[in-house]
Design an enzyme around this catalytic site. Structure first.
Site, PDB file in Angstrom:
ATOM      1  N   GLU A   1       0.830  -1.218   0.000  1.00 30.51           N
ATOM      2  CA  GLU A   1       0.000   0.000   0.000  1.00 30.51           C
ATOM      3  C   GLU A   1       0.858   1.259   0.000  1.00 30.51           C
ATOM      4  O   GLU A   1       0.416   2.345   0.387  1.00 30.51           O
ATOM      5  CB  GLU A   1      -0.939  -0.028   1.211  1.00 30.51           C
ATOM      6  CG  GLU A   1      -1.879  -1.218   1.212  1.00 30.51           C
ATOM      7  CD  GLU A   1      -3.264  -0.972   0.590  1.00 30.51           C
ATOM      8  OE1 GLU A   1      -3.792   0.133   0.746  1.00 30.51           O
ATOM      9  OE2 GLU A   1      -3.811  -1.909  -0.047  1.00 30.51           O
TER      10      GLU A   1
ATOM     11  N   HIS B   1      -3.595   1.592   7.880  1.00 28.00           N
ATOM     12  CA  HIS B   1      -2.234   1.895   7.418  1.00 28.00           C
ATOM     13  C   HIS B   1      -1.452   2.420   8.627  1.00 28.00           C
ATOM     14  O   HIS B   1      -2.040   3.028   9.537  1.00 28.00           O
ATOM     15  CB  HIS B   1      -2.231   3.003   6.354  1.00 28.00           C
ATOM     16  CG  HIS B   1      -2.815   2.586   5.032  1.00 28.00           C
ATOM     17  ND1 HIS B   1      -3.682   3.383   4.330  1.00 28.00           N
ATOM     18  CD2 HIS B   1      -2.625   1.481   4.275  1.00 28.00           C
ATOM     19  CE1 HIS B   1      -4.020   2.788   3.195  1.00 28.00           C
ATOM     20  NE2 HIS B   1      -3.400   1.625   3.139  1.00 28.00           N
TER      21      HIS B   1
ATOM     22  N   CYS C   1      -2.455  11.313   4.120  1.00 26.54           N
ATOM     23  CA  CYS C   1      -2.874  10.369   3.067  1.00 26.54           C
ATOM     24  C   CYS C   1      -2.850  11.031   1.704  1.00 26.54           C
ATOM     25  O   CYS C   1      -2.659  10.367   0.686  1.00 26.54           O
ATOM     26  CB  CYS C   1      -4.299   9.884   3.294  1.00 26.54           C
ATOM     27  SG  CYS C   1      -4.557   9.006   4.816  1.00 26.54           S
TER      28      CYS C   1
HETATM   29  O1  SUG Z   1      -7.593   3.088   0.921  1.00 25.41           O
HETATM   30  N1  SUG Z   1     -10.373   5.194   1.367  1.00 25.41           N
HETATM   31  C1  SUG Z   1      -8.941   5.032   1.280  1.00 25.41           C
HETATM   32  C2  SUG Z   1      -8.248   5.951   2.267  1.00 25.41           C
HETATM   33  C3  SUG Z   1      -6.760   5.927   2.095  1.00 25.41           C
HETATM   34  C4  SUG Z   1      -6.043   6.591   3.224  1.00 25.41           C
HETATM   35  N2  SUG Z   1      -4.637   6.572   3.022  1.00 25.41           N
HETATM   36  C5  SUG Z   1      -3.709   6.515   3.966  1.00 25.41           C
HETATM   37  N3  SUG Z   1      -3.970   6.178   5.207  1.00 25.41           N
HETATM   38  N4  SUG Z   1      -2.502   6.756   3.639  1.00 25.41           N
HETATM   39  C6  SUG Z   1      -8.541   3.568   1.555  1.00 25.41           C
HETATM   40  O2  SUG Z   1      -9.166   2.952   2.399  1.00 25.41           O
HETATM   41  C7  SUG Z   1     -12.682   4.865   0.626  1.00 25.41           C
HETATM   42  C8  SUG Z   1     -13.468   4.881  -0.664  1.00 25.41           C
HETATM   43  C9  SUG Z   1     -14.943   4.736  -0.443  1.00 25.41           C
HETATM   44  O3  SUG Z   1     -15.347   4.058   0.496  1.00 25.41           O
HETATM   45  O4  SUG Z   1     -15.732   5.340  -1.222  1.00 25.41           O
HETATM   46  C10 SUG Z   1     -11.172   4.696   0.417  1.00 25.41           C
HETATM   47  O5  SUG Z   1     -10.750   4.123  -0.564  1.00 25.41           O
END
Ligand code: SUG
Length: 451
Positions: free
Chosen positions: A182, A256, A373
């Protein structure tokens, strides 16, 4: 370490590459284990606010004298993916059938998830690599379907933004659970200040070949993936450290590592339950000392801020930036509004933190994406920085133009039912077509432009 590499790092700067929020930003509850995503499933989203919040954050970072870059959104919806899933006919028919028969797949191909650039790739500066190059490894993001659609276009975008032989672009690791990756959300680099030498790279994984794993939610990063990246990036063994994230916090919504720890320069802000090994931070300290570093450890105990509140407010998903004003924390407004979270920041100010800024990134936060993020850190020497595609450098002028572009092309609101509207497809592609002009990316950046 050669004298040349030492000189190179002395003139290095950490660039922030932020994902520009795409025009189809919506809430679909696609990320199991990300509690904000689940909680906001089906909510009305506000794409124009979302992109403007991101732009305001970029402006704040640039205002601190930190170089800021823009990662263009990927083209969504991916109708080619719906066609691959068997939905045929013209666009309107593909959309209406998918809306009836496979609404989650429809939402997935519309997701603006590439905005979370911390998951785009892992990037290692040239000072750390034995070949003296900047290495990019695109994340395969196979743990969720909507994010598994990102790697190929991310790779193409990074190659376009960082061209030339100073940069080595590695594609994603092989697909499948073993090498689940990731990106930089599970990667931290500390470097000894003032020395101009290489840094210590900390890779945090949720799942190894053996040992404890979470039981409720998936571990999205494996040790095997992190090890492969360190190998590809030609990092010396004295430069890397692999640590396991505590499985219990993954089960509490820490999907994460950057939801429970953040580090930069010589500072590490971490929650006492972040790592499985009780002495993880002692190990970091020792390993950092071995390369001339003096760790500034900011530990947060459960009694001071419980994991649940850390996940709700995203204190640890702040950006920690080295600036002329010292270390600056860019935190979500939710931290300011929460007594215990804010109190941690006040404490840090008495322990070496230069300043804190609280910014509103509500639209992204409701999908589990805080300030950190939204950005990928790319440390570049001045010479390497000159190779970056100039059109993506964030300036006041570009900010104004992107704000106007968002006013022209982005909807104020988007409901889940709007995803079946063929007009939305046209609007989204028109917006991106215009964007390639603003970022000077030419008329063939997106697949739909080449078709
Ligand atoms: O991968 N949310 C992302 C958020 C990413 C956060 N990134 C870090 N922590 N670096 C994920 O979970 C939600 C999309 C939705 O539910 O519509 C989403 O993909």
């Amino acid at each position: 370490m050669t004298a040349t590499a030492g000189r190179k790092l002395a003139a290095s700067r950490e660039h922030q590459l932020d994902g520009l929020v795409g025009p189809t930003h919506n809430y679909a509850g696609l990320s199991f284990g990300n509690v904000a995503s689940t909680r906001h499933a089906g909510d009305m989203s506000r794409p124009r606010d979302a992109v403007k919040e991101g732009l305001a954050k970029m402006a704040a970072v640039a205002g601190l004298g930190v170089p800021q870059l823009v990662l263009p959104p990927q083209a969504r919806p991916r109708l080619d993916v719906l066609r691959a899933l068997g939905f045929d006919g013209d666009d309107a028919r593909v959309l209406s059938r998918a809306a009836k028969e496979a609404p989650r797949a429809l939402a997935a191909v519309y997701s603006a998830s590439p905005m979370w650039a911390a998951n785009a790739a892992t990037v290692c500066p040239s000072a750390d690599a034995t070949d003296g190059k900047v290495h990019f490894s695109v994340a395969n993001l196979g743990s969720t379907f909507h994010r598994s659609l990102e790697p190929a276009d991310t790779d193409a975008a990074l190659r376009r933004l960082f061209p030339g032989d100073a940069f080595v672009h590695h594609g994603p690791l092989p697909a499948g659970p073993l090498f689940a990756d990731e990106g930089a959300a599970n990667h931290t680099r500390l470097y000894p200040s003032g020395l101009g030498t290489a840094g210590l790279q900390i890779f945090v994984y949720g799942r190894g070949d053996e040992g404890t794993t979470p039981t409720r939610f998936p571990a999205r990063q494996t040790r095997a993936a992190s090890e492969a990246i360190a190998r590809r990036h030609r990092l010396g063994s004295d430069r890397v450290l692999f640590l396991q994230q505590h499985p219990e916090v993954i089960d509490a919504g820490v999907f994460h590592n950057d939801v429970i720890a953040v580090g930069s320069d010589r500072a590490l802000l971490w929650h006492e339950r972040a790592f499985l090994e009780p002495d993880a931070v002692d190990t970091i300290r020792r390993r950092f000392e071995a390369i001339g570093g003096d760790l500034l450890s900011w530990r947060v105990d459960e009694a001071e801020l419980c994991v649940e509140d850390a996940v709700a407010t995203y204190l640890f998903n702040s950006q920690l930036l080295s600036t002329e004003r010292g270390l600056v924390l860019i935190a979500p407004r939710d931290v300011e509004a929460h007594a215990a979270s804010r109190a941690v920041v006040e404490r840090l100010k008495t322990q070496g933190l230069g300043a804190a800024l609280f910014l509103d990134v509500r639209q992204s936060m409701s999908n589990g994406g805080g300030p950190a993020c939204l950005r990928l850190r790319v440390t570049l020497t001045d010479e390497e920085a000159q190779q970056v595609h100039p059109g993506v450098r964030f300036t006041d002028d570009l900010h104004a133009r992107l704000d106007g572009w968002a006013d022209n092309f982005y909807r104020e609101e988007l409901a889940p039912t709007d995803l079946a509207d063929p007009q939305l497809v046209r609007e989204a592609y028109e917006a991106l077509d215009a964007l390639t002009g603003l970022l000077d990316l030419g008329g063939d950046f997106y697949a739909f432009q080449r078709a």
